[in-house]
Design a protein around this motif. Structure first.
Motif, PDB file in Angstrom:
ATOM      1  N   LEU A   1       0.834  -1.189   0.000  1.00 16.09           N
ATOM      2  CA  LEU A   1       0.000   0.000   0.000  1.00 16.09           C
ATOM      3  C   LEU A   1       0.870   1.239   0.000  1.00 16.09           C
ATOM      4  O   LEU A   1       1.802   1.354   0.796  1.00 16.09           O
ATOM      5  CB  LEU A   1      -0.902   0.000   1.243  1.00 16.09           C
ATOM      6  CG  LEU A   1      -1.852   1.168   1.413  1.00 16.09           C
ATOM      7  CD1 LEU A   1      -2.883   1.177   0.288  1.00 16.09           C
ATOM      8  CD2 LEU A   1      -2.549   1.074   2.739  1.00 16.09           C
ATOM      9  N   GLU A   2       0.584   2.150  -0.910  1.00 14.77           N
ATOM     10  CA  GLU A   2       1.273   3.425  -0.950  1.00 14.77           C
ATOM     11  C   GLU A   2       0.233   4.528  -0.864  1.00 14.77           C
ATOM     12  O   GLU A   2      -0.713   4.566  -1.643  1.00 14.77           O
ATOM     13  CB  GLU A   2       2.078   3.576  -2.238  1.00 14.77           C
ATOM     14  CG  GLU A   2       3.244   2.638  -2.349  1.00 14.77           C
ATOM     15  CD  GLU A   2       4.078   2.906  -3.590  1.00 14.77           C
ATOM     16  OE1 GLU A   2       4.140   4.058  -4.040  1.00 14.77           O
ATOM     17  OE2 GLU A   2       4.644   1.943  -4.101  1.00 14.77           O
ATOM     18  N   ASP A   3       0.403   5.429   0.093  1.00 10.15           N
ATOM     19  CA  ASP A   3      -0.524   6.538   0.261  1.00 10.15           C
ATOM     20  C   ASP A   3       0.290   7.818   0.354  1.00 10.15           C
ATOM     21  O   ASP A   3       0.731   8.220   1.434  1.00 10.15           O
ATOM     22  CB  ASP A   3      -1.365   6.328   1.524  1.00 10.15           C
ATOM     23  CG  ASP A   3      -2.399   7.417   1.697  1.00 10.15           C
ATOM     24  OD1 ASP A   3      -2.812   8.011   0.683  1.00 10.15           O
ATOM     25  OD2 ASP A   3      -2.784   7.674   2.848  1.00 10.15           O
ATOM     26  N   GLY A   4       0.498   8.456  -0.776  1.00 10.09           N
ATOM     27  CA  GLY A   4       1.294   9.675  -0.782  1.00 10.09           C
ATOM     28  C   GLY A   4       2.744   9.383  -0.456  1.00 10.09           C
ATOM     29  O   GLY A   4       3.441   8.701  -1.189  1.00 10.09           O
ATOM     30  N   ALA A   5       3.178   9.903   0.676  1.00 11.74           N
ATOM     31  CA  ALA A   5       4.587   9.740   1.049  1.00 11.74           C
ATOM     32  C   ALA A   5       4.815   8.511   1.916  1.00 11.74           C
ATOM     33  O   ALA A   5       5.940   8.074   2.099  1.00 11.74           O
ATOM     34  CB  ALA A   5       5.069  10.974   1.792  1.00 11.74           C
TER      35      ALA A   5
END
Length: 67
Positions: free
Chosen positions: A31-35
Protein backbone atom coordinates in the motif's frame (compact mmCIF):
# COMPACT_ATOMS: atom_id res chain seq x y z
CA UNK A 1 21.89 -36.28 -23.53
CA UNK A 2 23.32 -36.66 -20.02
CA UNK A 3 25.50 -33.58 -20.41
CA UNK A 4 22.48 -31.53 -21.54
CA UNK A 5 20.45 -32.65 -18.53
CA UNK A 6 23.32 -31.74 -16.20
CA UNK A 7 23.56 -28.23 -17.68
CA UNK A 8 19.78 -27.73 -17.46
CA UNK A 9 19.76 -28.81 -13.80
CA UNK A 10 22.62 -26.46 -12.94
CA UNK A 11 21.00 -23.48 -14.68
CA UNK A 12 17.60 -24.23 -13.12
CA UNK A 13 19.19 -24.47 -9.68
CA UNK A 14 20.91 -21.12 -10.06
CA UNK A 15 17.69 -19.48 -11.26
CA UNK A 16 15.65 -20.90 -8.37
CA UNK A 17 18.19 -19.77 -5.78
CA UNK A 18 18.37 -16.32 -7.36
CA UNK A 19 14.59 -15.93 -7.42
CA UNK A 20 14.29 -17.10 -3.82
CA UNK A 21 16.96 -14.67 -2.63
CA UNK A 22 15.36 -11.84 -4.62
CA UNK A 23 11.97 -12.36 -2.96
CA UNK A 24 13.58 -12.43 0.50
CA UNK A 25 15.73 -9.33 0.02
CA UNK A 26 13.20 -7.15 -1.87
CA UNK A 27 9.75 -7.55 -0.27
CA UNK A 28 6.73 -6.19 -2.12
CA UNK A 29 4.98 -3.01 -1.01
CA UNK A 30 1.27 -3.55 -0.49
CA UNK A 31 0.00 0.00 0.00
CA UNK A 32 1.27 3.42 -0.95
CA UNK A 33 -0.52 6.54 0.26
CA UNK A 34 1.29 9.67 -0.78
CA UNK A 35 4.59 9.74 1.05
CA UNK A 36 3.92 6.80 3.38
CA UNK A 37 4.53 3.22 2.36
CA UNK A 38 3.11 0.34 4.32
CA UNK A 39 5.07 -2.88 3.67
CA UNK A 40 3.17 -6.11 3.38
CA UNK A 41 3.51 -8.71 6.10
CA UNK A 42 5.68 -11.25 4.44
CA UNK A 43 5.69 -14.98 4.87
CA UNK A 44 9.03 -16.18 3.52
CA UNK A 45 7.96 -19.82 3.33
CA UNK A 46 7.74 -19.78 -0.46
CA UNK A 47 11.09 -18.00 -0.76
CA UNK A 48 12.83 -20.52 1.48
CA UNK A 49 11.20 -23.37 -0.45
CA UNK A 50 12.57 -21.95 -3.72
CA UNK A 51 16.06 -21.67 -2.23
CA UNK A 52 15.95 -25.25 -0.91
CA UNK A 53 14.63 -26.57 -4.22
CA UNK A 54 17.40 -24.69 -6.03
CA UNK A 55 20.05 -26.18 -3.76
CA UNK A 56 18.60 -29.66 -4.29
CA UNK A 57 18.61 -29.12 -8.05
CA UNK A 58 22.23 -27.94 -7.97
CA UNK A 59 23.28 -31.00 -5.95
CA UNK A 60 21.50 -33.28 -8.43
CA UNK A 61 23.20 -31.52 -11.34
CA UNK A 62 26.62 -31.83 -9.74
CA UNK A 63 26.07 -35.48 -8.74
CA UNK A 64 24.88 -36.41 -12.25
CA UNK A 65 27.98 -38.12 -13.68
CA UNK A 66 28.78 -39.47 -17.09
CA UNK A 67 28.83 -43.22 -17.25
Amino acid sequence: MQNTLKIVLLILGIVLIGYGLYTVVFPHISLEDGASKIPAKTDNTQSFAMICLGILTLVCGIAFKKR
